[in-house]
Design a protein around this motif. Structure first.
Motif, PDB file in Angstrom:
ATOM      1  N   LEU A  72       0.734  -1.142   0.271  1.00  0.00           N
ATOM      2  CA  LEU A  72       0.389   0.045  -0.051  1.00  0.00           C
ATOM      3  C   LEU A  72       0.715   1.295  -0.291  1.00  0.00           C
ATOM      4  O   LEU A  72       0.885   2.336  -0.959  1.00  0.00           O
ATOM      5  N   ARG A  73       1.708   1.080   0.417  1.00  0.00           N
ATOM      6  CA  ARG A  73       2.351   2.279   0.794  1.00  0.00           C
ATOM      7  C   ARG A  73       3.669   3.264  -0.233  1.00  0.00           C
ATOM      8  O   ARG A  73       3.836   4.049  -0.507  1.00  0.00           O
ATOM      9  N   VAL A  74       4.017   1.803  -1.292  1.00  0.00           N
ATOM     10  CA  VAL A  74       4.672   2.451  -2.935  1.00  0.00           C
ATOM     11  C   VAL A  74       3.295   2.210  -3.635  1.00  0.00           C
ATOM     12  O   VAL A  74       4.060   3.323  -4.202  1.00  0.00           O
ATOM     13  N   ALA A  75       2.569   2.598  -3.558  1.00  0.00           N
ATOM     14  CA  ALA A  75       1.393   2.549  -4.480  1.00  0.00           C
ATOM     15  C   ALA A  75       0.798   3.863  -4.347  1.00  0.00           C
ATOM     16  O   ALA A  75       1.251   4.652  -4.880  1.00  0.00           O
ATOM     17  N   ARG A  76       0.419   4.020  -2.491  1.00  0.00           N
ATOM     18  CA  ARG A  76       0.326   5.543  -2.432  1.00  0.00           C
ATOM     19  C   ARG A  76       1.596   6.116  -3.142  1.00  0.00           C
ATOM     20  O   ARG A  76       1.151   7.190  -3.592  1.00  0.00           O
ATOM     21  N   HIS A  77       2.861   5.901  -3.098  1.00  0.00           N
ATOM     22  CA  HIS A  77       3.882   6.878  -3.218  1.00  0.00           C
ATOM     23  C   HIS A  77       4.014   7.274  -4.970  1.00  0.00           C
ATOM     24  O   HIS A  77       4.594   8.386  -5.386  1.00  0.00           O
ATOM     25  N   LEU A  78       3.505   5.745  -5.602  1.00  0.00           N
ATOM     26  CA  LEU A  78       3.478   5.630  -7.231  1.00  0.00           C
ATOM     27  C   LEU A  78       2.381   7.077  -7.452  1.00  0.00           C
ATOM     28  O   LEU A  78       1.967   7.667  -8.145  1.00  0.00           O
ATOM     29  N   ALA A  79       0.816   7.617  -6.459  1.00  0.00           N
ATOM     30  CA  ALA A  79      -0.261   8.144  -7.390  1.00  0.00           C
ATOM     31  C   ALA A  79       0.609   9.429  -6.646  1.00  0.00           C
ATOM     32  O   ALA A  79      -0.357  10.282  -7.535  1.00  0.00           O
ATOM     33  N   GLU A  80       0.928   9.232  -5.846  1.00  0.00           N
ATOM     34  CA  GLU A  80       1.180  10.759  -5.538  1.00  0.00           C
ATOM     35  C   GLU A  80       2.002  11.421  -6.481  1.00  0.00           C
ATOM     36  O   GLU A  80       2.393  12.901  -6.641  1.00  0.00           O
ATOM     37  N   ARG A  81       2.909  10.799  -7.384  1.00  0.00           N
ATOM     38  CA  ARG A  81       3.504  10.983  -8.533  1.00  0.00           C
ATOM     39  C   ARG A  81       3.022  10.792 -10.120  1.00  0.00           C
ATOM     40  O   ARG A  81       3.536  11.346 -11.099  1.00  0.00           O
ATOM     41  N   VAL A  82       1.807  10.190 -10.261  1.00  0.00           N
ATOM     42  CA  VAL A  82       1.429   9.622 -10.818  1.00  0.00           C
ATOM     43  C   VAL A  82      -0.663  10.202 -11.406  1.00  0.00           C
ATOM     44  O   VAL A  82      -0.482   9.763 -10.679  1.00  0.00           O
ATOM     45  N   PRO A  83      -0.583  11.588 -11.754  1.00  0.00           N
ATOM     46  CA  PRO A  83      -2.273  12.053 -12.214  1.00  0.00           C
ATOM     47  C   PRO A  83      -2.795  10.713 -11.766  1.00  0.00           C
ATOM     48  O   PRO A  83      -2.495  10.346 -13.222  1.00  0.00           O
ATOM     49  N   GLY A  84      -4.164  10.960 -11.541  1.00  0.00           N
ATOM     50  CA  GLY A  84      -4.795   9.613 -12.361  1.00  0.00           C
ATOM     51  C   GLY A  84      -4.262   8.106 -12.554  1.00  0.00           C
ATOM     52  O   GLY A  84      -5.213   7.700 -13.498  1.00  0.00           O
ATOM     53  N   LEU A  85      -2.928   8.011 -11.373  1.00  0.00           N
ATOM     54  CA  LEU A  85      -2.921   6.344 -11.479  1.00  0.00           C
ATOM     55  C   LEU A  85      -4.404   6.074 -10.976  1.00  0.00           C
ATOM     56  O   LEU A  85      -5.019   5.567 -10.222  1.00  0.00           O
ATOM     57  N   ARG A  86      -4.327   4.536 -12.379  1.00  0.00           N
ATOM     58  CA  ARG A  86      -5.536   3.442 -12.071  1.00  0.00           C
ATOM     59  C   ARG A  86      -5.035   2.269 -10.589  1.00  0.00           C
ATOM     60  O   ARG A  86      -4.057   2.494 -10.699  1.00  0.00           O
ATOM     61  N   LEU A  87      -5.423   2.724 -10.025  1.00  0.00           N
ATOM     62  CA  LEU A  87      -5.533   1.958  -8.447  1.00  0.00           C
ATOM     63  C   LEU A  87      -6.131   0.541  -8.602  1.00  0.00           C
ATOM     64  O   LEU A  87      -6.615   0.168  -9.551  1.00  0.00           O
TER      65      LEU A  87
END
Length: 291
Positions: A72-87
């Motif tokens: 979950l932590r790495v997914a949040r870090h990526l979402a912070e850096r990629v607007p609109g990231l599909r999760l």
């Protein structure tokens, strides 16, 4: 899109030289030849509007609260850096021992990044993927593409894949969690200190077993001695491996307590794993290949 799946293999430090403790950030500077085992956790990702994680498997309990999992932590870090990231909804099956020196949590996080990159059509060398890996943990970048390679610095300098031939091996964890911090504390380096020792040997790409073992036999794991002071059972596990016919090299991985041995062939590795498992049924023992 259907559910995506991947493996999160155990990371094994065939060598681990501690060069010193960096004056700027206080991190320990390392030089390590890393390989990856067949033993692994498993991770799935089903596209969904919200990010979630369900953990199961024999070591899911010792892995700690799901809400603090590195996936979950790495997914949040990526979402912070990629607007609109599909999760989506992750499903993690934990099989690897926890706090074991084999990067289980880091490999889980790297596997989550691989799945998110696939879902969002991002290359693994995308700056946001690399930044999310580094923000999550020192071992996450080397686990992104799990192939044998050199790792340097505090984990941020990753060498090219080496293409080493698969090594028949046995992994043992004696069932004692060994957090990394006490081991580095026992090493006793202050900020700015350097650790004396021979330079790391050069590792030829595409080396066969004989060439690789000849190269790394003079290398070491500088954390082995301090880890033994924290968990003396590591010495017992190493001795059990070295006593097995066909053992070519036995060493501790990472900060312990997992140890490994390279064997002459897969049959010797399988026999050794069976013998040790029979003698120590409470230990986690597996015959595998390192690549």
């Amino acid at each position: 899109m259907t559910r995506l799946t991947t493996r999160a293999p155990a990371k094994i430090n065939l060598t681990l030289h501690v060069l010193g403790r960096r004056p700027g950030d206080g991190y320990h500077a390392l030089e390590s030849l890393v390989a990856f085992a067949g033993a692994a956790d498993a991770l799935t990702l089903a596209p969904a509007p919200a990010l979630s994680l369900t953990a199961s498997g024999p070591t899911a309990g010792p892995a700690g609260p799901t809400a603090d999992n590195l996936v979950l932590r790495v997914a949040r870090h990526l979402a912070e850096r990629v607007p609109g990231l599909r999760l989506g909804a992750f499903g993690l099956v934990k099989r690897l021992p926890v706090a074991a020196g084999i990067g289980g949590g880091s490999s889980d996080a790297a596997s989550a990044l691989r799945l998110l990159a696939e879902l969002n059509r991002l290359p693994l060398d995308h700056p946001a993927v690399i930044a999310a890996a580094r923000a999550t943990g020192a071992d996450v970048p080397v686990c992104l593409e799990p192939r044998a390679r050199m790792m340097r610095g505090a984990g941020e300098a990753i060498g090219p894949a080496l293409g080493l031939k698969p090594l028949p091996a046995v992994l043992i964890n004696p069932g004692v969690p060994v957090p990394t911090a006490p081991v580095f504390k026992a090493l006793g380096l202050q900020v700015g200190d350097k650790l004396a020792g021979a330079a790391h040997p050069a590792i030829p790409p595409d080396a066969d077993a004989e060439t690789l073992l000849a190269a790394i036999r003079s290398a070491r794991n500088d954390l082995e001695a301090p880890a033994l002071s924290v968990a003396p059972v590591i010495g017992t596990a190493l001795a059990s491996l070295r006593a097995q016919p066909g053992c070519r090299l036995a060493r501790m991985s990472g900060s312990g307590a997992t140890v490994f041995a390279v064997f002459s062939d897969r049959h010797a590795a399988s026999r050794a794993a069976r013998a040790i498992a029979a003698a120590k049924p409470g230990w986690w023992t597996v015959a595998t290949y390192l690549r």
